[in-house]
Motif scaffolding. Sequence first.
Motif, short mmCIF file in Angstrom:
data_model
loop_
_atom_site.label_atom_id
_atom_site.label_comp_id
_atom_site.label_asym_id
_atom_site.label_seq_id
_atom_site.Cartn_x
_atom_site.Cartn_y
_atom_site.Cartn_z
N GLU A 68 5.37 37.16 51.94
CA GLU A 68 4.69 35.92 52.32
C GLU A 68 5.26 35.34 53.61
O GLU A 68 4.52 34.97 54.53
CB GLU A 68 4.84 34.90 51.19
N THR A 69 6.58 35.29 53.70
CA THR A 69 7.23 34.69 54.86
C THR A 69 6.96 35.50 56.13
O THR A 69 6.71 34.94 57.20
CB THR A 69 8.74 34.56 54.60
N MET A 70 7.01 36.81 56.01
CA MET A 70 6.71 37.65 57.18
C MET A 70 5.26 37.49 57.62
O MET A 70 4.96 37.46 58.83
CB MET A 70 7.01 39.11 56.87
N LEU A 71 4.34 37.36 56.67
CA LEU A 71 2.94 37.17 57.03
C LEU A 71 2.73 35.83 57.72
O LEU A 71 1.94 35.72 58.66
CB LEU A 71 2.05 37.28 55.79
N ARG A 72 3.43 34.79 57.26
CA ARG A 72 3.36 33.50 57.94
C ARG A 72 3.86 33.64 59.38
O ARG A 72 3.32 33.02 60.31
CB ARG A 72 4.15 32.44 57.18
N GLY A 73 4.90 34.46 59.55
CA GLY A 73 5.39 34.71 60.90
C GLY A 73 4.38 35.44 61.76
O GLY A 73 4.21 35.13 62.95
N ARG A 74 3.68 36.41 61.17
CA ARG A 74 2.67 37.15 61.93
C ARG A 74 1.53 36.22 62.36
O ARG A 74 0.99 36.34 63.46
CB ARG A 74 2.14 38.31 61.08
N ILE A 75 1.15 35.31 61.48
CA ILE A 75 0.10 34.34 61.81
C ILE A 75 0.59 33.42 62.94
O ILE A 75 -0.14 33.13 63.90
CB ILE A 75 -0.32 33.53 60.57
N ALA A 76 1.85 32.97 62.82
CA ALA A 76 2.43 32.13 63.88
C ALA A 76 2.50 32.89 65.20
O ALA A 76 2.27 32.32 66.28
CB ALA A 76 3.81 31.63 63.46
N SER A 77 2.82 34.18 65.15
CA SER A 77 2.84 35.00 66.36
C SER A 77 1.47 35.02 67.03
O SER A 77 1.36 34.91 68.26
CB SER A 77 3.27 36.44 66.03
N ASP A 78 0.43 35.15 66.22
CA ASP A 78 -0.93 35.13 66.76
C ASP A 78 -1.22 33.80 67.44
O ASP A 78 -1.81 33.76 68.54
CB ASP A 78 -1.95 35.35 65.64
N GLN A 79 -0.82 32.71 66.79
CA GLN A 79 -1.09 31.38 67.34
C GLN A 79 -0.33 31.17 68.64
O GLN A 79 -0.87 30.59 69.59
CB GLN A 79 -0.73 30.32 66.31
N GLU A 80 0.90 31.65 68.69
CA GLU A 80 1.69 31.52 69.93
C GLU A 80 1.07 32.34 71.05
O GLU A 80 1.00 31.88 72.21
CB GLU A 80 3.13 31.96 69.65
N ALA A 81 0.61 33.53 70.73
CA ALA A 81 -0.03 34.38 71.74
C ALA A 81 -1.34 33.76 72.22
O ALA A 81 -1.67 33.82 73.41
CB ALA A 81 -0.28 35.77 71.18
N HIS A 82 -2.07 33.13 71.30
CA HIS A 82 -3.34 32.49 71.65
C HIS A 82 -3.11 31.32 72.59
O HIS A 82 -3.88 31.08 73.53
CB HIS A 82 -4.04 32.01 70.38
N THR A 83 -2.01 30.58 72.37
CA THR A 83 -1.67 29.45 73.23
C THR A 83 -1.26 29.91 74.61
O THR A 83 -1.58 29.29 75.62
CB THR A 83 -0.54 28.62 72.59
#
Length: 339
Positions: free
Chosen positions: A307-322
């Motif tokens: 779960e925690t790693m997946l939250r990180g992957r989602i956050a990575s996507d959001q950071e890349a999108h920004t």
Amino acid sequence: MSVEQSGPSRRALLGAAALLPLLPLVGRKAEASATAPKSAQDYYDRAARLAGNDPVLLALVDALAPDYVMPPVEAPEPLRIFDNVAVVSTGFVSATALLTSQGVILIDALGSPDDAEKIIVPQLSSVGVDPSKIKYVVAAHGHWDHFGGAQYFADQYGARVMMGPADWDLIAADPPANAPNRDLEISDGQRLTLGDTTVAFHHTPGHTPGTVSSIFPVRWKGRRHTAMLLGGTNPPAATADKRAHLSSVLAFASRMRQAGVDVELNNHGTCDHGLKRMEELRSGSAEPGNPFTIGQSRAQRFMNVMETMLRGRIASDQEAHTATPPVAASPVQSTRTCC
């Protein structure tokens, strides 16, 4: 006679009044800081702390890192990892045979009819499992390396092939080589009973739209345990699909807790230290007991790390999108790649 002022001075009152408009702003700023989204690295670091020095959990952290590349490994020899469970593997991907009193349920079928004929059949035979007894082949998800050998068992032994309906649709949209003929659809929460064994199937979309994960009984030296087998580990490219994967992990962790799962299995043995655990079991170098029996609390921690790693992957996507303009994702995930 002077009168001593007991309250604050006029200057002090004026100073305090000047600060009053700022106090709510300061409070709101502190509250916003406390609830600010964590960075991807914060999540990855937390997952590493949760894993500690546990090789099973550390392997999962590595497998879910955004830059993970599955290492090439030699195919292990087949092995009965439980009294009623045998695993055969190419190293990259594994097939799991669940032995019952009325036949065999095969979860995943490697990548091709050739794999079925030249790997699964002889290797199951070598560990005392009759491949002609395979009654069901369960494709945990619609990628070629999981369904490729399924039609062989349908043609040779009359086995029924099962898959989540969304993944039957997925492979029908772009039929790959060696795709099985559409057969049985797995519903969410479905129970399949063969002889003395019942398998519970749960839809866990994310890795693919129709990924299915399983919970079933296993025995080690006559003692009963409850196993789970994740249908798919690594999330897909699209952020929305990663969120679906996260929801699946949370829901499946709850199902595991309710079922008392204390055994963790995976169809890609590099993702959970599974291939190395097979060798520990084979050589007798593992601690007393079976290395796949990790206990209920550790099984839940496995899912917490995921779960925690997946939250990180989602956050990575959001950071890349920004940081950069978004790139349109393909609406249909390829059925010819898997990890």
